[in-house]
Design an enzyme around this catalytic site. Sequence first.
Site, PDB file in Angstrom:
ATOM      1  N   ASP A   2      -2.288  -1.432  -4.208  1.00 33.41           N
ATOM      2  CA  ASP A   2      -2.662   0.445  -4.473  1.00 33.41           C
ATOM      3  C   ASP A   2      -1.072   0.683  -4.228  1.00 33.41           C
ATOM      4  O   ASP A   2      -0.991   1.478  -3.317  1.00 33.41           O
ATOM      5  CB  ASP A   2      -3.549   0.911  -3.236  1.00 33.41           C
ATOM      6  CG  ASP A   2      -4.041   2.162  -3.761  1.00 33.41           C
ATOM      7  OD1 ASP A   2      -3.169   2.873  -4.471  1.00 33.41           O
ATOM      8  OD2 ASP A   2      -4.396   2.905  -2.684  1.00 33.41           O
TER       9      ASP A   2
ATOM     10  N   TYR B 117       0.739  -1.171  -0.111  1.00 33.24           N
ATOM     11  CA  TYR B 117       0.324   0.238  -0.353  1.00 33.24           C
ATOM     12  C   TYR B 117       1.064   1.062  -0.009  1.00 33.24           C
ATOM     13  O   TYR B 117       2.058   1.840   0.883  1.00 33.24           O
ATOM     14  CB  TYR B 117      -0.705  -0.436   0.882  1.00 33.24           C
ATOM     15  CG  TYR B 117      -1.524   1.120   1.264  1.00 33.24           C
ATOM     16  CD1 TYR B 117      -2.330   1.504   0.044  1.00 33.24           C
ATOM     17  CD2 TYR B 117      -1.981   1.587   2.230  1.00 33.24           C
ATOM     18  CE1 TYR B 117      -3.118   2.748   0.257  1.00 33.24           C
ATOM     19  CE2 TYR B 117      -2.853   3.293   3.043  1.00 33.24           C
ATOM     20  CZ  TYR B 117      -3.691   3.385   1.827  1.00 33.24           C
ATOM     21  OH  TYR B 117      -4.187   4.551   2.381  1.00 33.24           O
TER      22      TYR B 117
END
Length: 250
Positions: A144, A105
Amino acid sequence: MKLVSWNVNGLRACVKKGFLDYFEQVDADIFCIQETKLQEGQINLELDGYLQYWNYAERKGYSGTAVFTKIAPQSVRYGLGTDDSEPEGRIITLEFEDFFLVNVYTPNSQRDLARLSYRLEWEDRIRQYLQELDKIKPVVLCGDLNVAHQEIDLRNARTNIGNSGFTDEEREKMTLLLQTGFVDSYRHFYPDQEGAYTWWSYMNKVRERNIGWRIDYFIVSETFKDRLKNAEIHPKIMGSDHCPILLEIQ
């Protein structure tokens, strides 16, 4: 083998919005999530047949990653390089027999770009880390990554130039990563596909109108690309402001 990645933007909320239905339906061999936003003991997921690996942020209700896998890894790491900790819970590396899986992330540079310098340092560190892993065996990076790499990767490119996630500096770091021996799996299959997004603002009717960004990726070692079978984006799956992405490998 089927791999899935999804920024759930708060796992407890996402579970109430159908996470487990999708999890069971997709039946992935490895399922990676980002932005769990919880601490140890705050959720009890019954995932039959899966081993669970969690990296919690020190700050409550913030960041965090997890990997659920049917295949037992040979080793698990929770930091970059020799550092086996990461205070924001942003990375988990699982070593399997013939590849490394790195679930990430990536830090957001923030709307006012207050964290851009930190973000760029992170990019350099993780690129070096991935290159070191790649010397041992191929790498599958997912998560992400908080950047729309090319203009094709977001709906309104011109009006977003210089904004967080679409600065020249962030885009250049992605270009550099790909130039050092890695492949964007979705663009490997669909180099010219427009309108393929993985994140939409919660503003009114933005998702319905598909005004989005593609900021979630499966990036693989160049030496691994012959094993790629399929890459998908699942925009109809709700529960988060991101949607899941899928990669099938031989």
